[in-house]
Design an enzyme around this catalytic site. Structure first.
Site, PDB file in Angstrom:
ATOM      1  N   SER A 133      -5.545  -3.860   6.081  1.00 24.32           N
ATOM      2  CA  SER A 133      -4.798  -3.894   4.825  1.00 24.32           C
ATOM      3  C   SER A 133      -4.372  -5.301   4.426  1.00 24.32           C
ATOM      4  O   SER A 133      -4.455  -5.682   3.251  1.00 24.32           O
ATOM      5  CB  SER A 133      -3.562  -2.995   4.927  1.00 24.32           C
ATOM      6  OG  SER A 133      -3.936  -1.659   5.171  1.00 24.32           O
ATOM      7  N   HIS A 183       1.325  -6.683   4.930  1.00 27.05           N
ATOM      8  CA  HIS A 183       0.884  -6.652   3.536  1.00 27.05           C
ATOM      9  C   HIS A 183       1.363  -7.890   2.788  1.00 27.05           C
ATOM     10  O   HIS A 183       0.591  -8.538   2.058  1.00 27.05           O
ATOM     11  CB  HIS A 183       1.424  -5.393   2.848  1.00 27.05           C
ATOM     12  CG  HIS A 183       0.723  -4.149   3.262  1.00 27.05           C
ATOM     13  ND1 HIS A 183       1.029  -2.913   2.743  1.00 27.05           N
ATOM     14  CD2 HIS A 183      -0.274  -3.932   4.156  1.00 27.05           C
ATOM     15  CE1 HIS A 183       0.255  -1.999   3.293  1.00 27.05           C
ATOM     16  NE2 HIS A 183      -0.533  -2.594   4.154  1.00 27.05           N
TER      17      HIS A 183
END
Length: 241
Positions: A133, A183
Site C-alpha cells: 500500500s 500510507h
C-alpha cells in the site's frame, strides 16, 4: 479473447507494473504453497514474520531487509487483490509518462519510507506490517505531482480521480487494522519524488543526465533510511529481549 489480447498489449506497454503485479501474486501463492501456515489463521502471524513482514523491533535490531520484503507480503487474497488492482490501474498510467528507472525508484522508495514511518510510529508496540500500500500510494501521489506540474500541457490527466482515490484511502485508514503511517510515509515520498522527476524531465533534455540525478537521489535516500534506522537502534530501552 479480445480482453486477453488487450491485457497482453497493455502488459507489454507497462512492463514494470506488470512485473510487480506478477511478483506480488506469485510470492503470495508460492510462500503459502511452501509453508502451509499461511492457510492457518492461528499461525498466520508466525508465517508473516518468517516470510518477511515488518516488525519494528526486529527491523531496528538489524533486520533492515524487512522494510523491503514486507512490500511483497499480503495478509489475505482480498488484501492482495485490492492492492494489485490499484497498482495496475495507476501504475500503467505513470509508467508511460516517466523513465522506467524513475518509476521503479519511486515505487520502491515510497514503500521503504512508508515502512520506516510505520516502524518509527510502532517502535513500542508489537505490530506486524505488510503490504504494498505505501509503495502504491507513492505511485498515486507521484502521478498527482506530475499532473499538477504539467497541468497546462496535459489537460486530460485525471487529477480529480487521483484526489478521490487518496480521499478513499484516507477513509479506509479509519479501520483499526490499517497501517496509516505506512500510507502517509509512502504518499509523501511519492509526491516529493514525483515532483523531482517531473521537474528534471522538464529541465533536462538528455536521459543520461536524468538517470544520474535519479541514481544519486536513490542512493542518498537509501542512506537516510539506514541512518534513521541506526539512530533508533541506538536509543536505549526501546527493544525487547
Amino acid at each position: 479473447m479480445i480482453f486477453l489480447k488487450n491485457t497482453l498489449f497493455l502488459a507489454k506497454q507497462t512492463k514494470i507494473t506488470s512485473a510487480l503485479v506478477v511478483i506480488n501474486i506469485g510470492w503470495f501463492f508460492i510462500s503459502r504453497i511452501l509453508d502451509v501456515r499461511g492457510f492457518m489463521p492461528f499461525h498466520e502471524n508466525e508465517f508473516l514474520i518468517d516470510w518477511g513482514a515488518d516488525v519494528s523491533q526486529l527491523t531496528f535490531a538489524g533486520q533492515y531487509w524487512r522494510m523491503f520484503t514486507n512490500l511483497f507480503m499480503h495478509i489475505s487474497f482480498t488484501h492482495l487483490a485490492l492492492n494489485m488492482l490499484a497498482l495496475w490501474s495507476v501504475g500503467s498510467i505513470l509508467e508511460k509518462l516517466i523513465p522506467p528507472f524513475a518509476f521503479l525508484g519511486i515505487y520502491l522508495l515510497s514503500g521503504l519510507f512508508g515502512s520506516l514511518a510505520s516502524d518509527i510510529a510502532t517502535i513500542n508496540h508489537n505490530v506486524i506490517s505488510c503490504g504494498a500500500s505505501g509503495a502504491i500510494l507513492g505511485i498515486i501521489t507521484a502521478l498527482l505531482a506530475f499532473s499538477l506540474i504539467n497541468r497546462a500541457n496535459i489537460t486530460e490527466m485525471p487529477i480529480k480521480s487521483i484526489v478521490v482515490s487518496l480521499i478513499l484511502t484516507a477513509g479506509l485508514g479509519l479501520l483499526p487494522t490499517i497501517d496509516n503511517m505506512a500510507h502517509i510515509g509512502g504518499a509523501a515520498t511519492g509526491f516529493i519524488l514525483g515532483a523531482i522527476v517531473t521537474f528534471c524531465l522538464r529541465t533536462f533534455n538528455y536521459p543520461s543526465k536524468l538517470t544520474i540525478i535519479i541514481v544519486s537521489l536513490v542512493f542518498i535516500m537509501a542512506m537516510i533510511i539506514l541512518y534513521l534506522g541506526y539512530l533508533h537502534y541506538q536509543i536505549p530501552g526501546v527493544f525487547y529481549d
